[in-house]
Scaffold this active site. Structure first.
Site, PDB file in Angstrom:
ATOM      1  CB  THR A   1      21.957  16.981 -26.044  1.00 47.33           C
ATOM      2  OG1 THR A   1      22.558  17.558 -24.886  1.00 47.33           O
ATOM      3  CG2 THR A   1      23.032  16.430 -26.960  1.00 47.33           C
TER       4      THR A   1
ATOM      5  NE  ARG B   1      33.520  14.101 -20.309  1.00 43.96           N
ATOM      6  CZ  ARG B   1      33.061  15.180 -19.670  1.00 43.96           C
ATOM      7  NH1 ARG B   1      33.419  15.424 -18.418  1.00 43.96           N
ATOM      8  NH2 ARG B   1      32.237  16.018 -20.277  1.00 43.96           N
TER       9      ARG B   1
ATOM     10  CD  GLN C   1      25.055  19.571 -23.947  1.00 47.50           C
ATOM     11  OE1 GLN C   1      24.364  20.587 -23.920  1.00 47.50           O
ATOM     12  NE2 GLN C   1      25.274  18.845 -22.858  1.00 47.50           N
TER      13      GLN C   1
ATOM     14  CD1 TRP D   1      27.276  10.401 -20.832  1.00 38.81           C
ATOM     15  CD2 TRP D   1      26.656   9.624 -22.824  1.00 38.81           C
ATOM     16  NE1 TRP D   1      26.023  10.894 -21.095  1.00 38.81           N
ATOM     17  CE2 TRP D   1      25.610  10.429 -22.318  1.00 38.81           C
ATOM     18  CE3 TRP D   1      26.494   9.024 -24.072  1.00 38.81           C
ATOM     19  CZ2 TRP D   1      24.419  10.649 -23.011  1.00 38.81           C
ATOM     20  CZ3 TRP D   1      25.322   9.257 -24.774  1.00 38.81           C
ATOM     21  CH2 TRP D   1      24.291  10.060 -24.236  1.00 38.81           C
TER      22      TRP D   1
ATOM     23  CG  ASP E   1      31.979  14.843 -23.515  1.00 40.54           C
ATOM     24  OD1 ASP E   1      33.124  14.498 -23.185  1.00 40.54           O
ATOM     25  OD2 ASP E   1      31.114  15.226 -22.698  1.00 40.54           O
TER      26      ASP E   1
END
Length: 337
Positions: free
Chosen positions: A94, A253, A126, A255, A192
């Protein structure tokens, strides 16, 4: 730091012009950046004329402003994804996918697009358009375009969950909270697509969720606010839009378990799920996270369906979430705007 900022503002400004068509001093942003010394505290402005600049940038010079000619037509773009292989055969991961890495304080960007064009997260993983790890960072009238993990608001959490999950430029750096302000921005992604540990204030922004073709089309936020940090993400007067099917996107949400996200007077279209929020399967986080809403409107605002671990605030409880309170800090940054 406030004294340094004041000193910098009293110095003569450096002005550089970048133009793809040769009408500026430089044809690439990289060339202009290379003329600036990282320890120079004089304010500097790089004016960037219309064009597509396929460049991967690292910015470590403070007191710097990027000023685009047009937010739609002045584009900084690159195309790295987490599943791509490095020269040694390992996956990029990422935090080595960024198109632009901001590793400094007092950086401003206006009228620009930041893009990672690698492709859908389901294919490339990602792919960061922006890795932002600094204090007093302002994005004004900018566009951030990618799919999974569009903007990382550093720093990294203290510990990684997966081995080598944090491989990248700040893997072993001290975790220092910074303040970021996103004003009148358009941010597009799917999974996300705003995530990280910074204190960040989003005002009058559009958060656009793009269709992934899955039953769950993603999550707008994935905060990793450190334990004890007063603020995580605050969204004021923002608009949650997208091209996803009805009831297929979550607002966020956690992490990490102490994630903090507050939505104030935001409009939510029908793609937002009735329950709004997801706990990432972390029941233990119900007692530590802080997800809150006040004055939500639109078909995605269904307060009676929100989980019991989500806080619904009254108007008389919103004083702590003003821009001045969230971003002011000890130096009063953004308090007078």
């Amino acid at each position: 730091m406030a004294e340094m900022t004041e000193t910098a503002n009293m110095q003569a400004q450096i002005t550089l012009i970048v133009a793809k068509d040769g009408t500026g001093q430089f044809s690439t942003i990289t060339e202009a950046l290379n003329t600036l010394e990282e320890d120079d505290i004089r304010p500097a402005v790089i004016y960037i004329k219309r064009g597509i600049y396929k460049e991967r940038l690292t910015i470590r010079r403070p007191f710097l402003t990027f000023e685009g000619e047009d937010p739609q037509e002045t584009v900084i773009t690159y195309n790295l994804g987490a599943r791509m292989e490095m020269e040694d055969g390992t996956k990029r991961g990422t935090f080595r996918t960024y198109s632009v890495f901001i590793d400094t304080h007092d950086f401003t960007a206006r009228n620009l697009t930041f893009e990672n064009s690698a492709g859908p997260g389901a294919v490339v993983g990602q792919a960061l358009a922006l890795y932002v790890d600094g204090d007093r960072i302002l994005f004004d009238n900018c566009r951030m375009l990618a799919s999974q993990d569009t903007i990382f608001t550093g720093p990294l959490p203290p510990k990684e969950i997966e081995k080598n999950g944090f491989i990248g430029p700040k893997q072993y750096a001290p975790r220092i909270n910074g303040r970021h302000y996103y004003k009148d921005c358009f941010i597009r992604g799917d999974i996300d697509f705003i995530f990280g540990s910074a204190t960040a204030y989003f005002e009058n922004c559009e958060l656009y969720s793009q269709d992934t073709g899955r039953e769950i089309n993603g999550y707008v936020t994935a905060a990793s606010t450190p334990e004890g940090q007063e603020y995580g993400y605050v969204f004021e007067g923002c608009h949650f839009t997208g091209n996803c099917p009805p009831r297929s996107v979550y607002l966020g949400r956690p992490w990490r378990n102490f994630a903090r996200v507050v939505l104030l007077h935001c409009r939510m279209e029908e793609h937002i799920r009735r329950e709004g929020w997801h706990d990432w399967g972390k029941r233990e986080a119900h007692d530590t996270l802080y997800f809150a809403e006040a004055g939500s409107t639109g078909p995605g605002a269904v307060p009676e369906e929100r989980p019991e671990w989500v806080t619904l605030l009254n108007e008389d409880e919103l004083t702590p979430y003003s821009r001045a309170r969230v971003l002011g800090g000890k130096d009063g940054w953004m308090s007078g705007r």
